[in-house]
Design a protein around this motif. Structure first.
Motif, short mmCIF file in Angstrom:
data_model
loop_
_atom_site.label_atom_id
_atom_site.label_comp_id
_atom_site.label_asym_id
_atom_site.label_seq_id
_atom_site.Cartn_x
_atom_site.Cartn_y
_atom_site.Cartn_z
N LEU A 276 -40.81 -42.06 31.86
CA LEU A 276 -39.40 -41.98 32.23
C LEU A 276 -38.67 -40.99 31.35
N ALA B 106 -39.63 -37.57 32.42
CA ALA B 106 -38.97 -37.19 33.67
C ALA B 106 -37.51 -36.85 33.39
N ALA B 107 -36.86 -37.65 32.56
CA ALA B 107 -35.45 -37.41 32.25
C ALA B 107 -35.27 -36.07 31.56
N ALA B 108 -36.14 -35.80 30.59
CA ALA B 108 -36.05 -34.51 29.90
C ALA B 108 -36.39 -33.38 30.87
N GLY B 109 -37.40 -33.62 31.69
CA GLY B 109 -37.89 -32.57 32.58
C GLY B 109 -36.88 -32.14 33.63
N ILE B 110 -35.97 -33.02 34.03
CA ILE B 110 -34.97 -32.60 35.00
C ILE B 110 -33.72 -32.07 34.30
N GLY B 111 -33.77 -31.96 32.98
CA GLY B 111 -32.69 -31.27 32.28
C GLY B 111 -31.55 -32.15 31.83
N MET B 112 -31.82 -33.43 31.53
CA MET B 112 -30.76 -34.27 30.95
C MET B 112 -30.63 -33.96 29.47
N SER B 113 -29.40 -34.01 28.97
CA SER B 113 -29.18 -33.84 27.54
C SER B 113 -29.59 -35.15 26.86
N PRO B 114 -29.79 -35.12 25.53
CA PRO B 114 -30.16 -36.35 24.84
C PRO B 114 -29.18 -37.49 25.11
N GLN C 90 -27.26 -37.90 27.80
CA GLN C 90 -27.45 -38.36 29.18
C GLN C 90 -28.70 -39.22 29.29
N ARG C 91 -29.75 -38.81 28.58
CA ARG C 91 -30.97 -39.60 28.61
C ARG C 91 -30.70 -41.00 28.07
N ARG D 169 -28.03 -42.85 30.65
CA ARG D 169 -28.40 -43.02 32.06
C ARG D 169 -29.81 -43.59 32.23
N VAL D 170 -30.65 -43.40 31.24
CA VAL D 170 -32.03 -43.85 31.42
C VAL D 170 -32.42 -44.91 30.39
N PRO E 26 -29.89 -48.30 30.21
CA PRO E 26 -30.02 -49.19 31.38
C PRO E 26 -31.39 -49.86 31.45
#
Ligand SMILES: Nc1ncnc2c1ncn2[C@@H]1O[C@H](COP(=O)(O)OP(=O)(O)OP(=O)(O)O)[C@@H](O)[C@H]1O
Ligand SMILES: [Mg+2]
Lengths: 243, 389
Positions: free
Chosen positions: A139, A142-150, A152-153, A156-157, A160
């Motif tokens: 996860l 995937a979060a890093a790979g779609i370009g979330m900032s730390p 946001q990761r 959002r990930v 939760p």
């Protein structure tokens, strides 16, 4: 449906028993004795809840960020040893924590809140850390790979997905907290401990029970409250209670 | 264009240093699918992840459209590269819709636009939007999750895609369907795609080019047909399998092998005429009978034509199966084996006979390409590793 009818039977039996107990209590004047303490109970419950709210609130406010901080990759070198310290901390009996707190801060509300705060802090921090560390690496990738900032990761990930475990920590911690508040009476704070310990000292069972029963009920209510908050707040996809 | 220049990754493990990617150099031109192929642990995933910098290269460079990615902001870089990870990695706390729209949201699309996009993506991956958008990943099968993973990567319409075994968890039948869908989509969207697979058949089907890896090294980088026709060394040969000549059947279309020259008879020709045509065209056993509109109507066998008198219309056998110009040779071969014949008529869109395909022509086509082995991969930039092999 044999199980269902069995359950129904048990419930009915229980109701009858409670009714009989009530009749007996009334006839023996026990209820009147309890009612005698009602104003005290009302007053002390408020104090009790205040202690819980303040110390528990502070503990959550400190422990969750602490757990988050420890779970950051940059902290990896310190985190494990710090968690060890926290784990050892959890094994110290809360009465000892209160005693220690009293020896530093004296008598009154402040040392009581501080002691309760420390006892509540540990399980929450530990669960926050463990919950965040337990988020699957796939996860995170995937979060890093779609370009979330730390950030946001985290919001959002990670949070939760760790929320259920964090709430479990809060539940345990607050149950401990509510159950420990009576001890705070020993170092000079209020709460239902007043009735319990005075009752013990005076061999007054009714007085003791007027403190003990509400304490137990409070613990159950607080636990149910946190459980329902968790039920509502934790997203359905990662909420075993709603699966 | 994706350009890898001496890309190298060395993992330091407590026991030893593992060279997961060893001076990989290759180009993927715009709009093409490049398949990274090789046995487990050969460095495909590592190479892929260095492109979006999930893994930092030990040395070497990655250029996307001639821009060095090491100088770019990592988040911007990644938002413009669709990424399908090997473990699927859907966010369990989000609904399918939230999963698909996450990148568009990060890019600041407005709500109507990304909601609409989620529906488009569901259509593209052939899943029912009504039924699935509000569900959570744990409520989907593995194959369905994988398709959502592809949809998530495609949602923001990135020009470059990195896909790590994106169809690995899908059953063979649905995999073929989704592969076809994906190729159809690719024909329109023309994305530049790096696609990891360890399935040689998938590589041949999906790839414009195939890069075969072994123990961190790029061994051969060529078109699927060149790879099958001219494997560079024994490793590739064994990896492709002993039936690699048959695998090439997938790649050749009937139109490349068909001969327009086909003899036929009409229902009102005599069997005598049929026999002489069979001899004139040098056919061994039979000749095709066509109707007025030049569609196959049956066959006249040599045995019947020689021993019987009369008209073709009274003595024909049922027509053989037909093939179309855009069928591949694998289908042709299969039909030939199933019908015990060495030739099949070939028809156009209206079903009119436009030529024939024979077993001889097929073997000749494949055999001649096999012999043209040297220098047919010259169109692709030779790389330093492969040269050393
Ligand atoms: N983080 C890591 N630390 C150490 N070694 C690693 C790490 N990641 C990968 N490797 C090693 O690098 C090599 C290449 O791994 P990689 O994941 O790229 O293989 P792959 O070709 O994708 O294989 P598969 O088909 O099984 O996915 C393997 O030998 C693996 O053990
Ligand atoms: Mg891999």
């Amino acid at each position: 449906m044999p199980i269902r009818s069995l359950k129904g039977g048990v419930t009915a039996l229980l109701a009858v028993l409670i009714f009989i107990a009530g009749v007996w209590a009334q006839s023996s004047g026990l209820i009147d004795e309890f009612l005698f303490y009602l104003p005290d109970v009302q007053y002390l419950v408020v104090g009790h809840l205040q202690l819980t709210a303040i110390s528990g609130g502070l503990a959550i406010a400190v422990a969750v960020p602490l757990g988050i901080l420890l779970s950051r990759p940059g902290m990896a070198r310190w985190a494990e040893s710090l968690m060890q310290v926290l784990n050892v901390g959890t094994t110290i009996p809360t009465l000892a924590v209160l005693a220690l707190s009293m020896s530093f801060l004296g008598i009154g509300i402040v040392p009581a809140v501080f002691g309760l705060f420390v006892a509540t802090l540990l399980p929450i921090a530990r669960n926050t850390y463990v919950g965040l560390k337990g988020v699957s690496p796939a996860l995170m990738e995937a979060a890093a790979g779609i370009g979330m900032s730390p950030a946001q990761r985290l919001f959002r990930v990670e949070l939760p997905n760790a929320l259920y475990v964090i709430f479990a920590g809060i539940r345990t911690a607050l149950a401990i907290n509510v159950g420990t508040v009576p001890l705070a009476f020993l170092i000079g704070a209020g709460g239902l401990g007043e009735l319990i310990f005075t009752g013990i000292d005076l061999y007054d069972t009714v007085m003791m029970l007027s403190g003990a029963i509400p304490t137990a009920l409070l613990a159950i209510v607080v636990d149910a409250l946190i459980a329902s908050i968790a039920f509502l707040v934790v997203p359905r996809g990662v909420n075993p209670a709603r699966a | 264009m994706i350009q890898l220049d001496n890309l190298t990754k060395v993992f330091e493990t407590p026991k030893e240093a593992v060279v997961a990617a060893d001076h990989i150099s290759m180009n993927v031109p715009d709009g093409e699918i490049c398949i990274l192929l090789g046995p487990s642990g050969c460095g495909k995933t590592t190479t892929l992840k260095m492109i979006n910098r999930i893994i930092q290269p030990t040395s070497g460079k990655v250029f996307i459209n001639d821009e060095d990615t090491s100088g770019m902001n990592t988040q911007d870089l990644r938002r413009n590269i669709g990424y399908v990870i090997q473990q699927i990695g859907l966010f369990p706390n989000m609904t399918i819709e939230e999963n698909i729209t996450i990148v568009p949201k990060l890019l600041g699309w407005d709500k109507n636009r990304y909601k609409k996009r989620a529906r488009e993506m569901m259509d593209m991956i052939a899943m029912d939007a009504e039924a699935f958008l509000k569900r959570y990943p744990s409520e989907l099968s593995g194959g369905q999750q994988q398709r959502i993973g592809v949809a998530r990567a495609l949602a923001a319409d990135p020009p470059v895609m990195l896909m790590d075994e994106p169809f690995g968890a899908i059953d063979p039948i649905n995999r073929a369907v989704i592969q076809d869908e994906f190729l159809k989509m690719q024909q329109e969207l023309k994305k530049t795609i790096m696609f990891v697979s360890h399935d040689i058949d998938e590589a041949i089907k999906m790839g414009d080019r195939v890069a075969v890896f072994r123990e961190g090294k790029l061994v051969q980088y060529s078109t699927p047909d060149d790879l099958l026709a001219a494997p560079k060394n024994a490793f590739i040969e064994s990896f492709l399998g002993e039936d690699r000549a048959l695998k090439r059947l997938n790649l050749v279309k009937v139109s490349e092998v068909v001969s327009a020259d086909i003899g036929s008879v009409r229902p009102d020709d005599t069997l005598e005429t049929a026999l002489s045509r069979i001899d004139d065209f040098g056919y061994q056993n039979s000749i095709l009978m066509v109707n007025d509109r030049h569609q196959p109507a049956g066959v006249i066998t040599r045995a019947v034509a020689r021993t019987t008198k009369g008209y073709c219309r009274d003595h024909f056998q049922s027509a053989p199966p037909v093939v179309r110009l855009d069928d591949d040779l694998r289908k042709v071969a299969s039909l030939m084996f199933a019908n015990d014949t060495t030739w099949l008529p070939c028809v156009d869109d209206e079903g009119r006979v436009s030529g024939q395909i024979t077993q001889r022509a097929m073997t000749h086509h494949l055999g001649s390409r096999f012999r043209s082995r040297p220098d047919n991969s010259a169109s692709i930039r030779p790389d330093s590793n492969a040269a050393k092999e």
